[in-house]
Design an enzyme around this catalytic site. Structure first.
Site, PDB file in Angstrom:
ATOM      1  N   TYR A  56       0.866  -1.085  -0.001  1.00 18.31           N
ATOM      2  CA  TYR A  56      -0.156   0.069  -0.179  1.00 18.31           C
ATOM      3  C   TYR A  56       0.703   1.123   0.143  1.00 18.31           C
ATOM      4  O   TYR A  56       1.901   1.384   0.179  1.00 18.31           O
ATOM      5  CB  TYR A  56      -0.949   0.198   1.152  1.00 18.31           C
ATOM      6  CG  TYR A  56      -0.696  -0.195   2.525  1.00 18.31           C
ATOM      7  CD1 TYR A  56       0.628  -0.141   3.077  1.00 18.31           C
ATOM      8  CD2 TYR A  56      -1.821  -0.369   3.490  1.00 18.31           C
ATOM      9  CE1 TYR A  56       0.988  -0.151   4.319  1.00 18.31           C
ATOM     10  CE2 TYR A  56      -1.599  -0.678   4.876  1.00 18.31           C
ATOM     11  CZ  TYR A  56      -0.216  -0.348   5.317  1.00 18.31           C
ATOM     12  OH  TYR A  56       0.211  -0.448   6.671  1.00 18.31           O
ATOM     13  N   GLU A  57      -0.018   2.330  -0.328  1.00 15.95           N
ATOM     14  CA  GLU A  57       0.800   3.698  -0.461  1.00 15.95           C
ATOM     15  C   GLU A  57       2.062   3.585  -1.529  1.00 15.95           C
ATOM     16  O   GLU A  57       2.937   4.200  -1.562  1.00 15.95           O
ATOM     17  CB  GLU A  57       1.498   4.166   0.698  1.00 15.95           C
ATOM     18  CG  GLU A  57       0.809   4.294   2.205  1.00 15.95           C
ATOM     19  CD  GLU A  57      -0.607   5.127   1.870  1.00 15.95           C
ATOM     20  OE1 GLU A  57      -0.330   5.861   0.789  1.00 15.95           O
ATOM     21  OE2 GLU A  57      -1.531   4.872   2.559  1.00 15.95           O
ATOM     22  N   GLY A  58       1.608   3.016  -2.642  1.00 14.31           N
ATOM     23  CA  GLY A  58       2.444   2.707  -3.666  1.00 14.31           C
ATOM     24  C   GLY A  58       3.291   1.565  -3.705  1.00 14.31           C
ATOM     25  O   GLY A  58       4.083   1.600  -2.503  1.00 14.31           O
TER      26      GLY A  58
END
Ligand SMILES: Cc1cc2nc3c(=O)[nH]c(=O)nc-3n(C[C@H](O)[C@H](O)[C@H](O)COP(=O)(O)OP(=O)(O)OC[C@H]3O[C@@H](n4cnc5c(N)ncnc54)[C@H](O)[C@@H]3O)c2cc1C
Length: 595
Positions: free
Chosen positions: A439-441
């Site tokens: 997550y978050e890229g």
């Protein structure tokens, strides 16, 4: 009872002895912020993390969240701990004073956040996203929005979420479908489904402020047609009291590998009342305020997973007996020697330690630039700090979460089969750690951000800036043991950059196939820089007095340079092997593959 111990001594070492935060704060005109104050906050945060949060970590994992007719219920004890957290003033620590915050710099908040996340990652994600919601409204909201939402978010009465992902799009938001219809009175109605929304619904706080990406009816296609909205669970009245229940609901909880105590929600927006933040069609730019903070927050999770592995594995290897030392029996009065006599166990312990403590130093180093951006009156310093942050954020997010996951796995390995069994907490650490590289890229997306946008996109300016900072700092440190090794690795990274640049002029897949190795190389170099800084302090202290703490530091630095930094050679070789073998299959070959 949890065995978690907040790593207070190491945080003090990094902040006070290595990175000199006192001088940093004075330079920014923050004369009331000093080591004494920060140590007092650190000790209180440590107590809260150890006594209130850590005991709920395993029970929260086992119980998970429940979706009921009244919405999502977090595991037992989470709400009571959240109430204590708010009573203690923790949500307001680094919030602006004009809206009821304590006005402390973000670096203080990060120090506290590290401990809360270590004690209980799932719990820490409920308040964790409120900071991003607050920062986004503060940076891009109207005065009315700030007055209405910020005080409640800052006192913790309301929490925030970040709503980007939809079933058909995560990394690539250009396919985003959620719609926002203007109502002619300044408000909008948002309709659509968001998935994987962390803390999307829960019973910890009375209201939830969703920060949502959506498209206006006539918006251009792609990412240029995305706007940003506030969608409150309960529409607030002008005086901040709760008004109507809004048409936003959790439709389902995701069943997932780890962080079971955190509600990962499918959120349905059915014509929910919404309010635009910033300009129409400029939503993604505004959401970057949220995402950049969340990326640093996720990088800090890389400290967490390595630290938890360190605490568990170090203790276990110091108590568990198995086999005899290769050099001869060490404990003749026992049936077997301790695990710590075995070189392979030591290799694992030191790898974990090198990542945990190296990550911590890198995170605290990076957060100084966020303080500079927020407080410095010198525009040149702010501009330079923002460039360093642009370069270091994808490295920290990608590299620290990858090595945190490696450390979590090694932590389990040190326990042998017992690591795979629930009782010891090592398998929960692996399950909880796994999400941080996604997550978050994802690491892939971070690496493209680093190599394509930051390095190539700036024509090498950002890389040269970072390289210049490393060289200047090494010159100041004046150490002849680690410096030449680090300079060699740095020079190789710069040469590789030029080679990738030249190769991708002919074939841009060269850039895509090199990106993750490139980011990892940068990560190992950044950590070597931090370990040099720490080793120099340790040597100085040891020259004054024998001390096991500093001996461990120096030994870990040497281990890092001899046993971990050479991984850059592999990454360099992999980059030089080019894209050909990666891309040699045709798309048809891949599409026609059947078992
Ligand atoms: C537990 C959990 C909590 C989450 N919390 C939130 C939240 O609070 N809010 C929110 O909005 N989202 C949240 N997410 C979503 C998360 O951020 C996305 O899952 C993530 O960004 C990846 O998107 P995706 O799943 O659609 O994967 P995809 O975008 O489909 O990617 C699949 C794979 O392809 C790779 N890939 C994709 N595009 C490219 C490219 N251009 N070049 C190279 N490789 C590429 C990726 O690296 C990945 O390996 C959460 C997810 C989970 C599982």
């Amino acid at each position: 009872m949890s065995n978690y111990k907040a790593p207070v001594r190491d945080i003090q070492f990094v902040r006070n002895e290595v990175l000199d935060f006192d001088t940093h704060y004075r330079g920014l005109g923050l004369h009331d912020v000093n080591a004494e104050l920060c140590d007092a906050i650190l000790l209180e945060a440590a107590k809260f993390a150890e006594n209130e949060l850590a005991p709920l970590n395993r029970s929260g994992d086992e119980e998970g969240c429940q979706l009921t007719a009244n919405g999502v219920q977090a595991p037992k004890g989470f709400k009571a701990a959240y109430e204590k957290y708010c009573e203690g003033g923790w949500p307001s620590l680094s919030a602006p004073e004009e809206f009821g915050g304590q006005g402390l710099p973000g670096s203080v908040d990060m120090m506290v956040g590290e401990l809360m996340g270590q004690a209980n990652q799932s719990w820490s994600m409920y308040p964790g996203l409120s900071g991003g919601a607050r920062a986004t409204i503060y940076a891009h909201g109207t005065d009315e929005q700030k007055a209405l939402y910020l005080p409640k978010l800052i006192e913790g009465a309301w929490t925030g979420t970040m709503c980007l992902t939809e079933p058909q799009c995560g990394s690539d938001l250009s396919f985003l479908r959620t719609k926002a219809e203007p109502q002619g009175d300044g408000s909008y109605r948002v309709t659509g489904t968001k998935i994987f929304i962390s803390s999307g619904d829960h019973d910890l706080a009375e209201n939830i402020v969703h920060i949502v990406l959506a498209r206006l009816p006539d918006a251009p296609a792609g990412t240029k047609g995305i706007s940003l909205f506030i969608v409150p669970k309960y529409s607030p009245n002008d005086d901040g009291s709760l008004g109507e229940r809004n048409a936003v609901n959790c439709g389902a909880l995701e069943h997932k590998m780890g962080i079971h105590g955190n509600a990962t929600c499918v959120m349905n927006f059915d014509g929910a009342k919404a309010f635009l933040i910033g300009e129409e069609n400029r939503g993604l730019a505004c959401m970057f305020t949220f995402m950049n903070g969340a990326r640093v927050g996720t990088a800090v999770q890389g400290i967490t997973h390595a630290e938890l592995a360190l605490q568990g594995a170090w203790r276990y290897a110091s108590e568990r007996e198995a086999g005899r030392a290769l050099t001869g029996i060490k404990s003749p009065d026992r049936p077997a020697d301790l695990l710590i006599v075995h070189p392979d166990v030591r290799r694992m312990l030191l790898t974990i330690r090198a990542f945990a403590e190296g990550n911590r130093a890198l995170a605290h180093f990076l957060i100084k630039y966020i303080d500079v951006s927020a407080y410095s009156k010198d525009p040149d310093l702010v501009a330079k700090g923002d460039k360093m942050l642009a370069m270091l954020t994808p490295i920290a997010k990608g590299f620290m979460t990858e090595n945190g996951l490696e450390a979590a796995n090694l932590g389990m390995q040190v326990f042998g089969g017992h690591g795979y069994i629930r009782e010891w907490g090592m398998e929960q650490n692996v399950r909880d750690a796994r999400i941080s590289t996604l997550y978050e890229g994802t690491t892939g997306i971070q690496s493209l951000d680093l190599l394509a946008r930051k390095v190539m996109g700036s024509g090498g300016e950002l890389l040269n800036l970072l390289a210049g900072e490393i060289k200047a700092s090494l010159a100041d440190l004046n150490d002849d043991e680690f410096t030449p090794v680090l300079l060699k690795a740095l020079a190789e990274w710069q040469v590789i950059t030029a080679e990738v640049g030249a190769a991708c002029a002919d074939d841009v897949n060269e850039l895509g196939s090199a990106a993750v190795d490139y980011l990892m190389m940068g990560g190992y170099i950044a950590l070597a820089w931090m370990w040099t800084k720490m080793a120099v302090v340790a040597k100085q202290k040891l020259s004054e007095k024998e001390d096991s703490f500093y001996r461990c530091k120096l030994a870990t630095a040497r281990f890092y340079f001899q046993k971990i930094l050479p991984r850059t050679l592999t990454h360099a070789a992999l980059i030089r092997a080019g894209a050909e073998s990666v891309m040699s299959l045709t798309d048809d070959d891949i599409l026609s593959y059947q078992q």
